[in-house]
Design an enzyme around this catalytic site. Structure first.
Site, PDB file in Angstrom:
ATOM      1  N   GLU A   1       1.047   2.241  -7.917  1.00 63.60           N
ATOM      2  CA  GLU A   1      -0.006   2.452  -6.768  1.00 63.60           C
ATOM      3  C   GLU A   1       0.516   2.173  -5.406  1.00 63.60           C
ATOM      4  O   GLU A   1       1.053   0.954  -5.422  1.00 63.60           O
ATOM      5  CB  GLU A   1      -0.940   1.490  -7.265  1.00 63.60           C
ATOM      6  CG  GLU A   1      -2.300   1.948  -6.232  1.00 63.60           C
ATOM      7  CD  GLU A   1      -3.464   0.959  -6.610  1.00 63.60           C
ATOM      8  OE1 GLU A   1      -3.632   0.527  -7.504  1.00 63.60           O
ATOM      9  OE2 GLU A   1      -4.475   0.873  -5.502  1.00 63.60           O
TER      10      GLU A   1
ATOM     11  N   CYS B   1      -4.756  -1.332   0.517  1.00 60.22           N
ATOM     12  CA  CYS B   1      -4.288   0.070   0.518  1.00 60.22           C
ATOM     13  C   CYS B   1      -5.245   1.167   0.247  1.00 60.22           C
ATOM     14  O   CYS B   1      -4.769   2.444   0.504  1.00 60.22           O
ATOM     15  CB  CYS B   1      -3.603   0.436  -1.145  1.00 60.22           C
ATOM     16  SG  CYS B   1      -4.520  -0.183  -2.746  1.00 60.22           S
TER      17      CYS B   1
ATOM     18  N   GLU C   1       1.160   4.067   7.741  1.00 56.68           N
ATOM     19  CA  GLU C   1       0.169   3.039   7.043  1.00 56.68           C
ATOM     20  C   GLU C   1       0.369   1.461   8.144  1.00 56.68           C
ATOM     21  O   GLU C   1       1.713   1.171   7.922  1.00 56.68           O
ATOM     22  CB  GLU C   1       0.446   2.674   5.523  1.00 56.68           C
ATOM     23  CG  GLU C   1      -0.394   1.634   4.865  1.00 56.68           C
ATOM     24  CD  GLU C   1      -0.375   1.483   3.392  1.00 56.68           C
ATOM     25  OE1 GLU C   1       1.067   0.989   3.148  1.00 56.68           O
ATOM     26  OE2 GLU C   1      -1.114   1.282   2.779  1.00 56.68           O
TER      27      GLU C   1
ATOM     28  N   LYS D   1       5.512 -10.267 -12.409  1.00 53.75           N
ATOM     29  CA  LYS D   1       6.151 -10.917 -11.202  1.00 53.75           C
ATOM     30  C   LYS D   1       5.190 -10.812 -10.074  1.00 53.75           C
ATOM     31  O   LYS D   1       5.179  -9.702  -9.400  1.00 53.75           O
ATOM     32  CB  LYS D   1       7.556 -10.184 -11.073  1.00 53.75           C
ATOM     33  CG  LYS D   1       8.691 -10.699 -10.223  1.00 53.75           C
ATOM     34  CD  LYS D   1       8.456 -11.203  -9.061  1.00 53.75           C
ATOM     35  CE  LYS D   1       8.379 -10.431  -7.812  1.00 53.75           C
ATOM     36  NZ  LYS D   1       8.059 -10.629  -6.333  1.00 53.75           N
TER      37      LYS D   1
HETATM   38  O1  TXE Z   1       5.535  -4.873   0.134  1.00 54.26           O
HETATM   39  P1  TXE Z   1       6.646  -4.678  -0.915  1.00 54.26           P
HETATM   40  P2  TXE Z   1       5.572  -5.626   1.538  1.00 54.26           P
HETATM   41  C1  TXE Z   1       2.737  -1.663   1.846  1.00 54.26           C
HETATM   42  C2  TXE Z   1       2.092  -2.129   3.331  1.00 54.26           C
HETATM   43  C3  TXE Z   1       2.885  -3.364   3.731  1.00 54.26           C
HETATM   44  C4  TXE Z   1       4.155  -2.673   3.224  1.00 54.26           C
HETATM   45  C5  TXE Z   1       5.269  -3.877   3.067  1.00 54.26           C
HETATM   46  O2  TXE Z   1       2.137  -0.776   4.240  1.00 54.26           O
HETATM   47  O3  TXE Z   1       3.060  -3.374   5.234  1.00 54.26           O
HETATM   48  O4  TXE Z   1       3.871  -2.143   2.072  1.00 54.26           O
HETATM   49  O5  TXE Z   1       4.757  -4.850   2.401  1.00 54.26           O
HETATM   50  C6  TXE Z   1       8.065  -6.740  -4.666  1.00 54.26           C
HETATM   51  N1  TXE Z   1      12.180  -4.615  -6.578  1.00 54.26           N
HETATM   52  N2  TXE Z   1       1.836  -2.399   1.018  1.00 54.26           N
HETATM   53  O6  TXE Z   1       7.048  -5.745   1.940  1.00 54.26           O
HETATM   54  O7  TXE Z   1       7.932  -5.094  -0.758  1.00 54.26           O
HETATM   55  C7  TXE Z   1       7.553  -7.815  -3.771  1.00 54.26           C
HETATM   56  O8  TXE Z   1       8.278  -8.917  -4.252  1.00 54.26           O
HETATM   57  C8  TXE Z   1      11.144  -5.184  -7.326  1.00 54.26           C
HETATM   58  C9  TXE Z   1       0.784  -1.592   0.412  1.00 54.26           C
HETATM   59  O9  TXE Z   1       5.251  -7.136   1.144  1.00 54.26           O
HETATM   60  O10 TXE Z   1       6.401  -3.309  -1.664  1.00 54.26           O
HETATM   61  C10 TXE Z   1       5.953  -7.871  -4.498  1.00 54.26           C
HETATM   62  O11 TXE Z   1       5.920  -8.600  -5.575  1.00 54.26           O
HETATM   63  N3  TXE Z   1      10.033  -5.488  -6.596  1.00 54.26           N
HETATM   64  C11 TXE Z   1       0.390  -2.122  -1.058  1.00 54.26           C
HETATM   65  C12 TXE Z   1       5.937  -6.155  -4.437  1.00 54.26           C
HETATM   66  O12 TXE Z   1       7.095  -5.661  -4.721  1.00 54.26           O
HETATM   67  C13 TXE Z   1      10.205  -5.535  -5.327  1.00 54.26           C
HETATM   68  C14 TXE Z   1       0.381  -3.504  -1.113  1.00 54.26           C
HETATM   69  C15 TXE Z   1       5.192  -5.667  -3.145  1.00 54.26           C
HETATM   70  O13 TXE Z   1       5.918  -5.828  -1.870  1.00 54.26           O
HETATM   71  C16 TXE Z   1      11.329  -5.357  -4.653  1.00 54.26           C
HETATM   72  C17 TXE Z   1       1.519  -4.120  -0.406  1.00 54.26           C
HETATM   73  C18 TXE Z   1      12.578  -4.815  -5.334  1.00 54.26           C
HETATM   74  N4  TXE Z   1      13.681  -4.370  -4.922  1.00 54.26           N
HETATM   75  C19 TXE Z   1       2.175  -3.675   0.784  1.00 54.26           C
HETATM   76  N5  TXE Z   1      11.001  -5.595  -3.215  1.00 54.26           N
HETATM   77  C20 TXE Z   1      -0.690  -1.383  -1.542  1.00 54.26           C
HETATM   78  N6  TXE Z   1      -0.396  -0.108  -2.066  1.00 54.26           N
HETATM   79  O14 TXE Z   1      -1.523  -2.120  -2.248  1.00 54.26           O
HETATM   80  C21 TXE Z   1       9.854  -6.091  -3.251  1.00 54.26           C
HETATM   81  N7  TXE Z   1       9.292  -6.167  -4.229  1.00 54.26           N
END
Ligand code: TXE
Length: 500
Positions: free
Chosen positions: A264, A298, A396, A188
């Site tokens: 991660e 990240c 972050e 996904k």
């Molecule tokens: O991340 P999300 P977001 C951090 C970074 C950023 C913040 C928000 O600080 O500002 O997260 O980003 C899926 N059940 N990182 O909101 O929501 C979503 O569809 C299952 C760090 O975009 O965590 C996407 O595929 N899945 C980071 C994935 O999770 C869910 C990389 C990441 O989105 C979900 C990205 C749920 N309830 C953001 N809600 C890193 N470590 O590299 C969302 N998703």
């Protein structure tokens, strides 16, 4: 698509993608679609189906069937390796196309996207060898009456949820290793960057991966992502994203079927610079570490922890470097810093910049959007006079924002570096071997760089300490993560009876 002209431009019309189940692309049909605008150009570039709960069930059924009938896990390592090698070759052949869609949906510079795609092919090539070398253990020391074996078996159906910052790279740091282990996948991708995951699914089929082994459902995190977390017929979940959603992953595992998890999550990564470092190299590395991928990374080196005697000099050197970095159209070959991927992330970063000013940090450079007439861009930003309790030093930001924190002793540098809930990555810059090793030993981070930063490849594992996650991806560790261990006791000869 104007991919072949010397200067790339966005497509005249958005490209339609289907989701991917059982070896076939399924068009959106009556389903709603996401229309994705290029963050660097503001125009629509892709249309992605919003899958339904029934679509997810279909994908899980396909992955389940493919796992249970052993069409993939039952092959020998040589056959699995051959598929992964062919996939690597096809990724190389289609690198320009993959990089083009990656840049359009994500906003990263095209030259960077192309380099990442090359690294992804390398992941497949490396993991192909692991498909052949993965093995267990034996115990020949249990006495004449007993022989012991430890075998590794694939965990089963793996749900793979990936973020938008490195849509193809993060995917390829996982998929070839998962497949090398013999598992099957329901992926996904992030709803804003799904295109290259869908392209990979087609490539894997072309490379000879049996139908049902790689499925891709597209949709929002709150609906399809959450349903995948809760799905009782998924055995393991690999999640990369925010720490907040990471918590939901852990809760859902407990609520559903105790899925095995790989996580991660976020980072607030230190770059420790000692006065005895090659300061020119360090300044370049710090600028690269904070601004690469617009800091939406990240492992971004977002905290410069610098020895007080050289703090002003190093800060100026970093500022001078950043002043020469090219912020521009992501499709332009000369661009080094591209667009901010989502509107929400753009607001988050600008919000943190305002917070930094309000908290009393001194703005050294940047601090505002860059107007290129289209798209959303933020100038690389450096804050000095930062104290460890400020929000910009603790949270972050996930943008091109660097906070400078001075130190006087090695112990103080280590204390500041560890003063965070995260533990993903860290860098140290020094020519003194004692300091380099002491810091490497005592700073809590899953990835460590000495006199470099953001280096990586398929051999070395990645993952985090503390609230940056669980488990490791890539390397031999990355394949083992997707296996479970079975111990086998084999009695030799006549059993000594329990009941005579
Ligand atoms: O991340 P999300 P977001 C951090 C970074 C950023 C913040 C928000 O600080 O500002 O997260 O980003 C899926 N059940 N990182 O909101 O929501 C979503 O569809 C299952 C760090 O975009 O965590 C996407 O595929 N899945 C980071 C994935 O999770 C869910 C990389 C990441 O989105 C979900 C990205 C749920 N309830 C953001 N809600 C890193 N470590 O590299 C969302 N998703």
């Amino acid at each position: 698509m104007d991919q072949n002209s010397t200067r790339l431009s966005p497509p005249a019309e958005p490209r339609d993608f289907g989701f991917y189940v059982d070896g076939k692309s399924v068009p959106a049909g009556e389903r709603d679609v996401f229309l994705r605008n290029s963050p660097g150009h503001g125009c629509p570039v892709t249309r992605i189906p919003k899958c339904t709960a029934a679509d997810l069930d279909r994908a899980v059924d396909a992955a389940r069937a493919a796992f249970e009938d052993r069409r993939w896990s039952g092959l020998n390592g040589q056959a699995r390796a051959a598929v992964l090698l062919r996939a690597g070759a096809l990724i190389r052949e289609r690198a320009d196309e993959i990089a083009y869609w990656e840049t359009l949906e994500n906003g990263k510079p095209i030259s960077q996207a192309r380099a990442e795609v090359g690294g992804c092919a390398d992941m497949f090539e490396y993991a192909s060898g692991l498909a052949r070398s993965l093995h267990g253990d034996s115990f020949n020391n249990l006495g004449d009456g007993m022989f012991g074996l430890v075998t590794r078996e694939p965990v089963g159906v793996v749900g793979l949820i990936t973020p938008w910052n490195f849509p193809f790279l993060i995917l390829c740091e996982r998929v070839p290793y998962i497949l090398a282990s013999g598992c099957t996948i329901v992926a996904k991708p992030s709803e804003v960057t799904s295109a290259t995951t869908l392209i990979l699914a087609g490539i894997l089929t072309e490379a000879g991966l049996p139908d049902g082994c790689m499925n891709v459902v597209t949709g929002s995190g709150a609906t399809i992502g959450q349903a995948l977390l809760d799905h009782p017929r998924v055995d393991m979940l690999s999640f990369t994203g925010s720490t907040a959603v990471g918590r939901r992953v852990v809760e859902a595992s407990g609520r559903s079927n105790f899925k095995k998890l790989g996580l991660e999550l976020g980072g607030k990564n230190p770059q420790i610079v000692f006065a005895d470092a090659d300061l020119e190299d360090a300044a370049d590395g710090v600028a690269f570490g904070m601004a690469f991928n617009t800091g939406q990374c990240c492992v971004s080196g977002s905290r410069l922890i610098v020895e007080r005697a050289v703090a002003d000099d190093v800060t100026q050197m970093v500022r001078d470097k950043l002043a020469r970095a090219v912020v521009g159209d992501p499709l332009d070959e000369a661009t080094q810093i591209g667009a901010i991927t989502t509107d929400a992330q753009n607001s988050t970063i600008l919000g943190y910049i305002e917070k930094g000013k309000a908290e009393g940090a001194r703005l050294v450079c940047g601090g505002e959007p860059v107007d290129l007439g289209q798209g959303q861009f933020i100038a690389p930003t450096v804050f000095a006079d930062v104290t460890p309790e400020m929000a910009i030093a603790r949270e972050e930001i996930f943008g091109p924002v660097l906070t400078v924190l001075p130190f006087d002793t090695v112990d103080e540098a280590i204390t500041i570096a560890n003063d965070t809930e995260y533990g993903l990555a860290a860098s140290v810059w020094t020519k003194n071997i004692d300091k380099a090793l002491t810091v490497t030993r005592r700073v809590q981070a899953g990835r460590f760089w000495v006199n470099t930063t953001l280096a990586g490849g398929p051999e070395l594992p990645l993952g985090g300490f503390k609230q940056s996650g669980w488990g490791r991806e890539a390397g031999i560790y990355g394949v083992e993560e997707y296996t479970q261990v079975k111990s086998v006791h084999i009695e030799i000869g006549k059993r000594s009876p329990w009941i005579a």
